[in-house]
Structures are given as C-alpha cells and as structure tokens.
Design a protein around this motif. Structure first.
Motif, PDB file in Angstrom:
ATOM      1  N   HIS A 191       0.833  -1.192   0.000  1.00 30.86           N
ATOM      2  CA  HIS A 191       0.000   0.000   0.000  1.00 30.86           C
ATOM      3  C   HIS A 191       0.879   1.258   0.000  1.00 30.86           C
ATOM      4  CE1 HIS A 191      -3.443  -2.540   1.300  1.00 30.86           C
ATOM      5  NE2 HIS A 191      -4.119  -1.624   0.636  1.00 30.86           N
ATOM      6  N   GLY A 192       0.374   2.276  -0.642  1.00 29.05           N
ATOM      7  CA  GLY A 192       1.084   3.548  -0.647  1.00 29.05           C
ATOM      8  C   GLY A 192       0.121   4.693  -0.889  1.00 29.05           C
ATOM      9  N   TYR A 193       0.589   5.886  -0.575  1.00 21.17           N
ATOM     10  CA  TYR A 193      -0.207   7.095  -0.807  1.00 21.17           C
ATOM     11  C   TYR A 193       0.751   8.265  -0.943  1.00 21.17           C
ATOM     12  CZ  TYR A 193      -3.631  10.827  -0.315  1.00 21.17           C
ATOM     13  OH  TYR A 193      -4.407  11.942  -0.536  1.00 21.17           O
ATOM     14  N   VAL A 194       0.715   8.927  -2.082  1.00 15.47           N
ATOM     15  CA  VAL A 194       1.557  10.104  -2.300  1.00 15.47           C
ATOM     16  C   VAL A 194       0.743  11.326  -1.889  1.00 15.47           C
ATOM     17  CG1 VAL A 194       2.944  11.418  -3.933  1.00 15.47           C
ATOM     18  CG2 VAL A 194       2.718   8.936  -4.196  1.00 15.47           C
ATOM     19  N   ALA A 195       1.209  11.982  -0.836  1.00 15.15           N
ATOM     20  CA  ALA A 195       0.419  13.031  -0.193  1.00 15.15           C
ATOM     21  C   ALA A 195       0.808  14.424  -0.675  1.00 15.15           C
ATOM     22  CB  ALA A 195       0.612  12.942   1.323  1.00 15.15           C
ATOM     23  N   ASP A 196      -0.131  15.337  -0.499  1.00 16.57           N
ATOM     24  CA  ASP A 196       0.104  16.751  -0.783  1.00 16.57           C
ATOM     25  C   ASP A 196       0.984  17.379   0.280  1.00 16.57           C
ATOM     26  OD1 ASP A 196      -0.711  17.929  -3.085  1.00 16.57           O
ATOM     27  OD2 ASP A 196      -2.743  18.361  -2.426  1.00 16.57           O
ATOM     28  N   ASN A 197       0.782  16.944   1.528  1.00 17.38           N
ATOM     29  CA  ASN A 197       1.499  17.509   2.664  1.00 17.38           C
ATOM     30  C   ASN A 197       1.397  16.515   3.817  1.00 17.38           C
ATOM     31  OD1 ASN A 197      -1.147  17.908   3.846  1.00 17.38           O
ATOM     32  ND2 ASN A 197      -1.309  19.764   2.577  1.00 17.38           N
ATOM     33  N   GLU A 198       1.960  16.866   4.965  1.00 15.28           N
ATOM     34  CA  GLU A 198       1.978  15.940   6.092  1.00 15.28           C
ATOM     35  C   GLU A 198       0.582  15.681   6.644  1.00 15.28           C
ATOM     36  OE1 GLU A 198       3.068  13.153   8.616  1.00 15.28           O
ATOM     37  OE2 GLU A 198       4.303  13.990   7.018  1.00 15.28           O
ATOM     38  N   GLU A 199      -0.250  16.681   6.663  1.00 12.37           N
ATOM     39  CA  GLU A 199      -1.624  16.483   7.135  1.00 12.37           C
ATOM     40  C   GLU A 199      -2.359  15.462   6.255  1.00 12.37           C
ATOM     41  OE1 GLU A 199      -5.719  19.076   8.021  1.00 12.37           O
ATOM     42  OE2 GLU A 199      -3.908  20.064   7.246  1.00 12.37           O
ATOM     43  N   ASP A 200      -2.145  15.559   4.946  1.00 16.58           N
ATOM     44  CA  ASP A 200      -2.736  14.618   3.997  1.00 16.58           C
ATOM     45  C   ASP A 200      -2.186  13.211   4.229  1.00 16.58           C
ATOM     46  OD1 ASP A 200      -4.326  13.862   1.812  1.00 16.58           O
ATOM     47  OD2 ASP A 200      -2.722  14.246   0.382  1.00 16.58           O
TER      48      ASP A 200
END
Length: 345
Positions: A231-240
């Motif tokens: 699993h992975g998720y490329v986030a916009d920022n740390e909150e995301d």
C-alpha cells in the motif's frame, strides 16, 4: 525498478454501487496505462464484497480493451480452486485476447472464509501442495500431449486449447513468503510476488533475501524477477499523509477481521467494526501505517522506494485498495505517476 498498479473493486458499505465501483476501477487503470505504468494486477476472491474479484481473467480482458501498453497480471489465481486444464485454457485464451500481455500470478490462497466455501476442509498446507502440483501441470499442458497422474488431479493426455500467444508461455509468478515457496518458484523458473502487508523494513528485507538465497541455491536458467506489493499514498502535505495513515489503518482493521474469519457476515460484508474495537487493536495503528507503508509526500515515497530498489526489488506494485474515497485514490495515483516515477526513469 518498474511500477505497477494492484487493484480490485473494493466495497466497505452496501450503500456503495457496484457498477460505480467498477467504473472507478477502470478509470484508475486507464490513468495507470496513460501514465506509463508497467502493469496492472488484479486477483481472485469469492463471496467477499470487501474485495470483489470472482474471475480476474474477465477483468483483464475488459481492461485490455481500454488500455494500450500495460501488462495485465493475475495477482493472484488461487491454485486449489482451479483445475489445471481449465486454468491452462482460460489463461491462454486471455493471453490471445490481450495480444500477449498476460502475466499469470498464482498463490495457495489465504482466507479460510474462501476455503470453507469452495473446498471445505482444505488446510493452508494442502493448498500449497496443490499449487506445487498445479503450476508444472499447466506449463506441461501448454507444451501439449500431457498426461497427469498426481495427488490431487489425474487426466489422460491433453493439450491446452487454446495455446497462449506468448511462447513458450506467459510469465508465471508465485506468491511466496517462506523460503520453501521461494525455492519452489525458482526451481520452476517462476518470478516471485511478495506482500509484506503492514510490516516494516525487516520483513521487506527478509522476503527479498529469501529470493536471493533461493537463486543461489538453485541457479535459474532464465532471469527471474521479484515484485513487492505494498500500500502507498503520495500526499500533498503531512496532514494529507496522516489522513491516509488513518484510512489505511481502517482498511487493515477490516482486512484482519476478514482473515480471522470470526465476525458475522451479511450480504457478503462482515459486521461493521466499532470505533472502540479499532482503537483497542494495537496490531494495526495509524502510526504503524505511516512508518511502514509508502505513505508521505513525493520525496519521502521516492526515498523509501529507492531503498527497496537497492535491496533488489525489480517491481513495486502500488496496492490502491484502501477504503479511501475515489478522488483521493485518483489524486495519489496521479502524483505517484508525475512526481515519483520520474525519479526512476
């Protein structure tokens, strides 16, 4: 290192339209193809509205009609639920229809829920033995005029109808965890798929070490690859990123509940978990997800994947099933393609 997408129709609530879920899955597959990903993988599961995938060949044929370049893989066919003659023919037909784009991944299966319904009394050990008998038989059927007398199947001289387009046959992948499974795969000239789930770098390193040691012990005559599904998720920022960790923690809570096979089931869905149950289960936590999975802004995900590449992994498959809203999955996938993959070009 190459990159691929691992995807199913995924349903947490009966209110979610299955038709809409399928169209969303197809849209993500199109994004993966247009973005230059190497492959799309989808698996086999039965009677589980959590992961809707009764026949991956049907999905892959449809995906093939709506994509141009991606390889199309089964991740994975469940060996004990498939007769060798039927699997050889269905895989070969899929390879023909998809113009030689098929990769055939095979596993023993994992859910006792499915064993109870499709093969009552089946144990994981016996399922593994069936896989070990199935794969050589399928390869022999593709050669033709093959008679089989085994522990689980017997049949007179048979040739797969049709034969696959790829010759001698499509690449075969074995889902492996223990050293014996890696050795079986290597001895049978099969690539290896591994799934460390929510576990961290120690497990990730152990799995690739098993593969390397199997190749040293049984030097293959053809080049073999190892793929990690995570699993992975490329986030916009740390909150995301923190939100993604919370969402994936909830996914794994349900995944674990299905695996334990203890909760009541209605209309193919387990009894919903309460917030108290989720908070009490310290085996899965958002902190563990944030630390161990490929979650974070693009630079952080790149750093983690570079480490996997140095370990020896040939392919990273982004497992996108997550319980997240579709738009969040889509945004992460697009950032993965535009911000992460170029670092490996």
């Amino acid at each position: 290192m190459q990159f691929s997408l691992f995807i199913h129709m995924e349903r947490i609530s009966p209110e979610e339209s299955q038709e809409k879920l399928y169209q969303e899955m197809i849209e993500l597959c199109k994004i993966a193809d247009q973005g230059g990903m190497h492959a799309i993988w989808t698996g086999e599961h039965h009677g589980m509205n959590f992961t809707i995938a009764p026949n991956p060949f049907i999905n892959l044929v449809d995906i093939a009609r709506q994509t141009k370049n991606v390889r199309l893989g089964t991740g994975t066919i469940v060996a004990p639920f498939n007769h060798p003659i039927r699997l050889a023919g269905e895989a070969a037909m899929t390879d023909l229809i998809t113009d030689g784009r098929l990769d055939l991944g095979i596993a023993r299966g994992a859910y006792s829920f499915e064993y109870e319904r499709l093969s009552p009394g089946l144990t994981p050990w016996e399922a593994g033995q069936r896989m070990r008998e199935l794969i050589p038989a399928v390869k022999a059927l593709w050669k033709g005029d093959y008679e089989h007398k085994g522990e689980f199947w017997s049949f007179p001289s048979t040739t797969s109808a049709p034969l696959p387009k790829q010759r001698p046959h499509p690449p075969i992948w074995v889902a492996a965890r223990d050293p014996n499974s890696h050795e079986f795969a290597v001895k049978n000239e099969c690539n290896v798929q591994v799934t460390p789930l929510h576990q961290g770098e120690e497990e990730i390193a152990r799995l690739v070490t098993c593969f390397k040691e199997a190749k040293e012990k049984f030097p293959p005559k053809v080049p073999l690859k190892i793929m990690m599904l995570q699993h992975g998720y490329v986030a916009d920022n740390e909150e995301d990123a923190q939100l993604a960790a919370i969402e994936l923690n909830r996914f794994y809570q349900y995944f674990g509940a299905w695996f334990k096979n203890e909760r009541p089931i209605k209309q193919g869905l387990i009894e919903p978990l309460t917030e108290e149950e989720i908070e009490r289960n310290s085996y899965y936590t958002p902190e563990i997800m944030r630390k161990n999975l490929a979650i974070g802004p693009a630079n952080e995900v790149i750093e983690k994947l570079k480490k996997y590449e140095r370990m020896g992994y040939d392919e990273f498959s982004l497992w996108i099933d997550s319980g997240m809203p579709f738009e969040r999955k889509k945004a992460s996938l697009e950032r993965f393609i535009t911000q992460v993959m170029p670092a490996f070009a």
